[in-house]
Design a protein around this motif. Structure first.
Motif, PDB file in Angstrom:
ATOM      1  N   ASN A 154       0.876  -1.167   0.000  1.00 51.49           N
ATOM      2  CA  ASN A 154       0.000   0.000   0.000  1.00 51.49           C
ATOM      3  C   ASN A 154       0.915   1.220   0.000  1.00 51.49           C
ATOM      4  OD1 ASN A 154      -1.901   1.978   0.322  1.00 51.49           O
ATOM      5  ND2 ASN A 154      -2.872   1.094   2.135  1.00 51.49           N
ATOM      6  N   PHE A 155       1.141   1.766  -1.194  1.00 48.95           N
ATOM      7  CA  PHE A 155       2.050   2.900  -1.363  1.00 48.95           C
ATOM      8  C   PHE A 155       1.274   4.175  -1.042  1.00 48.95           C
ATOM      9  CE2 PHE A 155       4.516   5.553  -4.696  1.00 48.95           C
ATOM     10  CZ  PHE A 155       5.406   6.001  -3.732  1.00 48.95           C
ATOM     11  N   LEU A 156       1.542   4.748   0.113  1.00 49.44           N
ATOM     12  CA  LEU A 156       0.749   5.869   0.616  1.00 49.44           C
ATOM     13  C   LEU A 156       0.997   7.163  -0.148  1.00 49.44           C
ATOM     14  CD1 LEU A 156       1.096   5.165   4.452  1.00 49.44           C
ATOM     15  CD2 LEU A 156      -0.707   4.410   2.895  1.00 49.44           C
ATOM     16  N   ASP A 157       2.102   7.242  -0.881  1.00 45.79           N
ATOM     17  CA  ASP A 157       2.401   8.428  -1.693  1.00 45.79           C
ATOM     18  C   ASP A 157       2.265   8.110  -3.183  1.00 45.79           C
ATOM     19  OD1 ASP A 157       2.861  10.326   0.273  1.00 45.79           O
ATOM     20  OD2 ASP A 157       4.927   9.695   0.568  1.00 45.79           O
ATOM     21  N   HIS A 158       1.224   7.362  -3.526  1.00 47.58           N
ATOM     22  CA  HIS A 158       0.967   6.996  -4.927  1.00 47.58           C
ATOM     23  C   HIS A 158       0.391   8.216  -5.643  1.00 47.58           C
ATOM     24  CE1 HIS A 158       0.985   4.009  -7.941  1.00 47.58           C
ATOM     25  NE2 HIS A 158      -0.270   3.594  -7.881  1.00 47.58           N
ATOM     26  N   SER A 159       1.266   9.164  -5.950  1.00 49.38           N
ATOM     27  CA  SER A 159       0.860  10.460  -6.503  1.00 49.38           C
ATOM     28  C   SER A 159       1.533  10.673  -7.866  1.00 49.38           C
ATOM     29  CB  SER A 159       1.225  11.587  -5.530  1.00 49.38           C
ATOM     30  OG  SER A 159       2.600  11.547  -5.217  1.00 49.38           O
ATOM     31  N   PRO A 160       1.115  11.688  -8.640  1.00 43.10           N
ATOM     32  CA  PRO A 160       1.559  11.831 -10.038  1.00 43.10           C
ATOM     33  C   PRO A 160       3.062  11.875 -10.265  1.00 43.10           C
ATOM     34  CG  PRO A 160      -0.327  13.236  -9.640  1.00 43.10           C
ATOM     35  CD  PRO A 160       0.067  12.672  -8.303  1.00 43.10           C
ATOM     36  N   GLY A 161       3.831  12.445  -9.332  1.00 39.40           N
ATOM     37  CA  GLY A 161       5.269  12.571  -9.548  1.00 39.40           C
ATOM     38  C   GLY A 161       6.084  11.409  -9.038  1.00 39.40           C
ATOM     39  N   ASN A 162       5.437  10.421  -8.429  1.00 41.13           N
ATOM     40  CA  ASN A 162       6.188   9.359  -7.763  1.00 41.13           C
ATOM     41  C   ASN A 162       6.266   8.049  -8.543  1.00 41.13           C
ATOM     42  OD1 ASN A 162       6.942  10.958  -5.669  1.00 41.13           O
ATOM     43  ND2 ASN A 162       5.335  10.274  -4.269  1.00 41.13           N
ATOM     44  N   THR A 163       5.907   8.103  -9.817  1.00 42.30           N
ATOM     45  CA  THR A 163       6.149   6.963 -10.709  1.00 42.30           C
ATOM     46  C   THR A 163       6.881   7.475 -11.944  1.00 42.30           C
ATOM     47  OG1 THR A 163       4.165   5.777  -9.984  1.00 42.30           O
ATOM     48  CG2 THR A 163       5.135   5.104 -12.058  1.00 42.30           C
ATOM     49  N   LEU A 164       8.095   6.990 -12.139  1.00 44.01           N
ATOM     50  CA  LEU A 164       8.871   7.325 -13.332  1.00 44.01           C
ATOM     51  C   LEU A 164       8.535   6.302 -14.412  1.00 44.01           C
ATOM     52  CD1 LEU A 164      12.369   7.955 -11.674  1.00 44.01           C
ATOM     53  CD2 LEU A 164      10.441   9.538 -11.919  1.00 44.01           C
ATOM     54  N   ILE A 165       8.296   6.785 -15.628  1.00 42.18           N
ATOM     55  CA  ILE A 165       7.859   5.897 -16.702  1.00 42.18           C
ATOM     56  C   ILE A 165       8.902   5.888 -17.814  1.00 42.18           C
ATOM     57  CG2 ILE A 165       6.006   5.349 -18.324  1.00 42.18           C
ATOM     58  CD1 ILE A 165       4.101   6.901 -16.473  1.00 42.18           C
ATOM     59  N   VAL A 166       9.297   4.684 -18.213  1.00 41.54           N
ATOM     60  CA  VAL A 166      10.295   4.499 -19.267  1.00 41.54           C
ATOM     61  C   VAL A 166       9.615   3.857 -20.472  1.00 41.54           C
ATOM     62  CG1 VAL A 166      12.441   3.337 -19.920  1.00 41.54           C
ATOM     63  CG2 VAL A 166      12.177   4.259 -17.606  1.00 41.54           C
ATOM     64  N   ASN A 167       9.739   4.511 -21.608  1.00 38.87           N
ATOM     65  CA  ASN A 167       9.190   3.992 -22.857  1.00 38.87           C
ATOM     66  C   ASN A 167      10.176   2.984 -23.450  1.00 38.87           C
ATOM     67  OD1 ASN A 167       8.130   3.499 -25.379  1.00 38.87           O
ATOM     68  ND2 ASN A 167       7.825   5.653 -25.909  1.00 38.87           N
ATOM     69  N   LYS A 168       9.782   1.720 -23.466  1.00 36.56           N
ATOM     70  CA  LYS A 168      10.662   0.664 -23.977  1.00 36.56           C
ATOM     71  C   LYS A 168      10.458   0.404 -25.467  1.00 36.56           C
ATOM     72  CE  LYS A 168      11.619  -2.813 -21.414  1.00 36.56           C
ATOM     73  NZ  LYS A 168      11.436  -4.140 -20.768  1.00 36.56           N
ATOM     74  N   GLY A 169       9.506   1.099 -26.067  1.00 32.17           N
ATOM     75  CA  GLY A 169       9.207   0.906 -27.478  1.00 32.17           C
ATOM     76  C   GLY A 169       8.139  -0.146 -27.686  1.00 32.17           C
ATOM     77  N   ASN A 170       7.542  -0.137 -28.859  1.00 30.43           N
ATOM     78  CA  ASN A 170       6.488  -1.099 -29.204  1.00 30.43           C
ATOM     79  C   ASN A 170       5.335  -1.077 -28.211  1.00 30.43           C
ATOM     80  OD1 ASN A 170       7.939  -2.130 -31.492  1.00 30.43           O
ATOM     81  ND2 ASN A 170       9.219  -3.300 -30.074  1.00 30.43           N
ATOM     82  N   ALA A 171       5.012   0.122 -27.713  1.00 31.58           N
ATOM     83  CA  ALA A 171       3.888   0.321 -26.779  1.00 31.58           C
ATOM     84  C   ALA A 171       4.055  -0.474 -25.489  1.00 31.58           C
ATOM     85  CB  ALA A 171       2.561  -0.029 -27.456  1.00 31.58           C
TER      86      ALA A 171
END
Length: 255
Positions: A154-171
């Motif tokens: 249960n990630f209590l700080d599940h907010s917009p800036g706290n997940t970094l997203i990496v595009n690996k290609g091919n969706a």
């Protein structure tokens, strides 16, 4: 200053180098984040790029609490990162944490992890309805969150800036959790699981996509999850908006 260092076994041989980075933190490195409670800088450890997160000195009471009753934020970040990776949930690799302790309690502390070169965060998905592959990303993000919940995170700080997203290609996208020191490890009912999405500040359209995907993964009725998630999200937005309004009103009275 008396520093205690705790490293991941893979970095045990680099303790002196890590301590050197910490001791020079305030004068060296590239500033990444400067907040009211912590500062993050980028530096290099050997041939690796690393992030060093500095937690400012707690007040006198919390200094004692973090010494005897509760692990420091730096230690929690390190240990929670290990738990996540053990359960195949991505987060920047934990290298070490360092604490300055005296007879009166915890002073400063630091968390060191590998740097992630990411492409965007969840925040961009909120602000740009036309973001490329937005629906696909939201569905994959929901799978990522479902996996967290299934592993009792249960990630209590599940907010917009706290997940970094990496595009690996091919969706295909990878999601990395950061700012880890506020978590609970517990079994979660569906209300708690939906509540965990509310700080992401999703729009109605985003709620629909995420509720539908979570329903598919959890064998729950999509209409039920949509209703719960909308209720949680709207209540949270109203609460934050009201808090900001009262804060502005109070500030106006002081002028």
């Amino acid at each position: 200053m008396p520093l205690n260092i705790y490293t991941h076994p893979d970095y045990a041989s680099q303790k002196d180098l890590i301590l050197s980075l910490v001791q020079g933190f305030h004068n060296e490195g590239q500033l990444l984040v400067k907040g009211s409670r912590n500062i993050i800088k980028i530096n290099t450890l050997g041939d690796e790029k690393v992030n060093i997160k500095y937690f400012k000195r707690p007040n006198a009471m919390n200094s004692v609490v973090y010494s005897w009753l509760r692990p420091s934020k730096a230690r929690r970040s390190f240990e929670y990162a290990q738990y996540l990776l053990e359960h195949d949930i991505l987060t920047p690799f934990p290298i070490a944490y360092v604490e300055e302790r005296t007879a009166t309690g915890l002073k400063e502390s630091f968390y060191i992890c590998r740097h992630i070169d990411y492409d965007f965060t969840f925040r961009e998905l909120i602000h740009d309805p036309m973001f490329e592959n937005r629906k696909v990303i939201l569905e994959q993000f929901t799978e990522f969150t479902f996996k967290m919940h299934e592993n009792r995170v249960n990630f209590l700080d599940h907010s917009p800036g706290n997940t970094l997203i990496v595009n690996k290609g091919n969706a295909n996208y990878d999601f990395y959790l950061i700012d880890l020191n506020r978590m609970k490890f517990e079994d979660m009912d569906i209300e708690t699981r939906m509540d965990n999405f509310k700080k992401l500040w999703p729009s109605r359209a985003m709620v629909k996509i995420m509720a539908d995907k979570y329903a598919e993964l959890s064998n729950q009725p999509a209409e039920k999850l949509y209703a719960i998630l909308m209720e949680k999200t709207v209540a949270f937005k109203k609460k934050i908006t009201k808090k900001k309004y009262l804060k502005r009103k109070l500030k106006g009275k002081k002028k």
